[in-house]
Design an enzyme around this catalytic site. Structure first.
Site: not given
Ligand code: OTU
Length: 611
Positions: A114, A157, A225, A255, A257, A299, A368, A490
């Protein structure tokens, strides 16, 4: 003996953690051990970083000044390795960048990972990209160039080959407690009734069967994950210590995630739960005590009304993340591009909730990931409209469907023709750069790119440039990336960064993000905090593609999201004010003329009396 400050920290931490973990028998021992470990890491913080801590304590809003411009890139795609990124610092500085978000570069899962979001080891750099020493050298050079560094802390995760997952698979009960495991489908089936899939096509459902353990594992994202179990206090303390160790290497911004997903509870969406916010406030509390030069960015790709909660409620004295992505603003700006109508954008702007004095939105055009359309659901449903029906033409537009479409993107996770999920594609491809030059729809591609960035540079927040947008780079198309796109769409917006990819000088001049950065840095009205007031719709009609707001005391920003030349009567909005164009210094007539897909940042010499 504890000093008053550390005693205060202990109390704050207790207040946050007790409701989550206080009922557990070993709570006190766990907390005492955790506190001691925090102290060790705090004591290890270098003299240089302690100076940074002190300087930033004296300037607590350092991260939200008018000169703050972020840049987001994958290490390998942008520059091969961490050393390669170091060599590109001059390019960043020339583009006006003051903070660099490098997408995940810690050791990732072998095979599919990923894009690095499946972390195998938080203490090591991905060997393909360099070493811990390379990271430290990069950070030191970035800091010397006044660029802060932001890294992903993937909290939700770990990879299925992280040590915890390997031990769990080997039958270690302690390690199994780090994950959410189920012996049968009883609870998973219950959860599936209320929990959505993030990747409904490529990774449907939220659980993966593991043969070795004979258990279902909670896997919100890809099957490899594994979601962490934050009901286990050790998961929280391990991740908090991981954060501090990275902070001690000089990381400035984390950031965080996928923040909405941390806590899970039956009969809920398992998104944005109160316990998730409580956990994030505990992370903040630890960071503020042991590495105060560092800030947190949430995020949460959720509607603005939910995204704002990640700042914490200042009225209740809550402190959560300093920064949060404003993804509804991003999605609604793209809707305006497709529709040449700014209704959704205006609604989102008008409904952007107020936040605390030390918080700031992150404003961005692309990233991304896909453009996630569901963040606009509240605005659409409030009008009594069906979300999929309303969004379908917009998502189609970015997939290049329709005679008027100039976009060359692709739908993401939307094989069901009646449902809208996300859209992929680089900014340049979505605004028309891929069309051949004689095509009239190609003509304004550079203007559209600049228009979107001008909005994000002036809305009020910390603007972020996505890798390649500064050179109008189009979708990835090399054969190696093509193979990745087949697995995960993506990758379309993850091309190998290539300077000079557009030889067309006029095009480059049109993009002009540097000019935007300079004009922004010179005007504190454009920082993250200055007041924003929308210009009435009667003066800037949405149906004409117009959108306008005042910032601070002397700035008026006007945007034309349409193929037509538009005029705006300045005498109506701000009588007796003489404006000059902030980018060209030209004096502006009382009738402002905007060419198709253009914008103007106007500055008055006297404070504006708003009408
Ligand atoms: C984030 O993304 C990351 O930016 C993605 O690149 C990863 O795949 C994901 O976490 C897992 O680590 O959950 O609340 O619709 O916007 O997966 C935000 C796709 C997330 C992403 C979503 C996002």
């Amino acid at each position: 003996m504890a000093t008053p400050i550390t005693a205060m920290f202990s109390t704050s931490l207790q207040i946050l953690l007790f409701p989550l973990y206080g009922h557990l028998p070993a709570y006190s021992q766990w907390l005492a051990k955790f506190r001691a470990e925090i102290d060790v890491l705090h004591a290890q913080r270098s003299p240089a970083l302690r100076t940074r801590d002190a300087n930033r304590a004296a300037d607590p809003q350092w991260y939200a000044r008018a000169n703050m411009i972020g840049y987001c890139a994958y290490t390998d795609r942008f520059a091969g390795t961490l050393d390669g990124v170091r060599a590109r610092i001059p390019h960043l500085s020339e583009s006006g960048v003051t903070y660099l978000h490098l997408l995940p570069f810690l050791k990732a899962r072998a095979g599919e990972n990923d894009g690095g979001f499946a972390v195998t080891d938080f203490e090591q750099v991905e060997p393909r990209l360099g070493t811990i020493a390379d990271l430290e050298a990069l950070i030191s050079d970035l800091h010397a160039s006044n660029i802060s560094i932001c890294v992903d802390l993937v909290l939700n995760h770990v990879a299925d080959d992280h040590a915890w997952a390997l031990q769990a698979k080997a039958g270690d009960a302690h390690a199994q407690g780090f994950f959410r495991l189920f012996p049968d489908r009883l609870l998973p089936d219950q959860f599936e009734k209320t929990v959505a899939s993030v990747f409904p096509e490529t990774a449907p459902g939220n659980f993966t069967w593991n043969k070795a353990m004979q258990r279902w594992v909670w896997t919100t994202f890809n099957p490899y994950q594994w979601d962490l179990n934050y009901e286990n206090p050790e998961v929280f303390s391990e991740m908090a210590l991981t954060m501090l160790r990275l902070a001690n290497r000089g990381i400035d911004i984390f950031r965080l995630d996928s923040t909405p997903f941390l806590w899970k509870a039956l009969n809920t969406t398992c998104l944005n739960l109160p316990q998730t916010h409580q956990l994030l406030q505990a992370f903040r509390c630890v960071l503020e005590h042991a590495a105060p030069a560092t800030v947190l960015k949430s995020e949460a790709i959720v509607p603005a009304a939910q995204a704002v909660v990640y700042f914490g409620d200042p009225a209740r004295g809550e402190k959560e993340c300093h920064l949060a992505y404003h993804s509804a603003l991003m999605a609604s700006a793209w809707a305006a591009i497709a529709e040449q109508d700014t209704s959704l954008l205006r609604m989102v702007a008008a409904q952007t909730p107020a936040h605390g004095a030390d918080n700031a939105w992150v404003t961005y055009v692309r990233c991304h990931d896909d453009i996630v359309w569901s963040v606009l659901r509240p605005q659409i449903e409030a009008q009594g409209l069906d979300f999929n029906v309303r969004m379908k033409p917009i998502a189609d537009f970015f997939a290049g469907i329709g005679l008027l479409s100039f976009a060359q993107g692709a739908p993401f996770q939307s094989s069901d023709p009646d449902r809208v999920h996300g859209s992929n594609g680089m900014t340049a491809s979505l605004v028309g750069f891929e069309l051949a030059s004689p095509d009239p729809r190609r003509r304004y591609a550079p203007d559209r790119l600049q228009l979107l960035y001008a909005l994000m540079f002036s809305f009020g927040g910390i603007p972020l440039i996505y890798m390649g947008d500064e050179i109008a780079q189009t979708n990835a198309c090399d054969p190696a990336t093509q193979a990745l796109i087949t697995e995960d769409g993506r990758w379309l917006q993850r091309p190998l960064w290539q300077a000079g990819v557009r030889a067309d000088a006029a095009t480059l001049a049109g993009v002009g993000l540097r000019a935007l950065a300079q004009a922004r840095a010179a005007n504190s009205d454009l920082d993250a905090f200055a007041l924003r007031t929308l210009v009435p719709e009667a003066i800037a009609p949405c149906a004409d593609g117009l959108f306008a707001f005042y910032r601070g005391t002397k700035t008026l920003c006007v945007f034309n999201f349409s193929d037509h030349e538009r005029t705006l009567d300045l005498a109506k909005t701000a009588p007796q004010v003489r404006f000059k164009n902030a980018l060209t210094d030209a004096i502006v007539d009382s009738t402002l003329m905007l060419t198709p897909w253009s914008f103007a940042w106007l500055q008055s010499t006297t404070p504006i009396q708003k009408k």
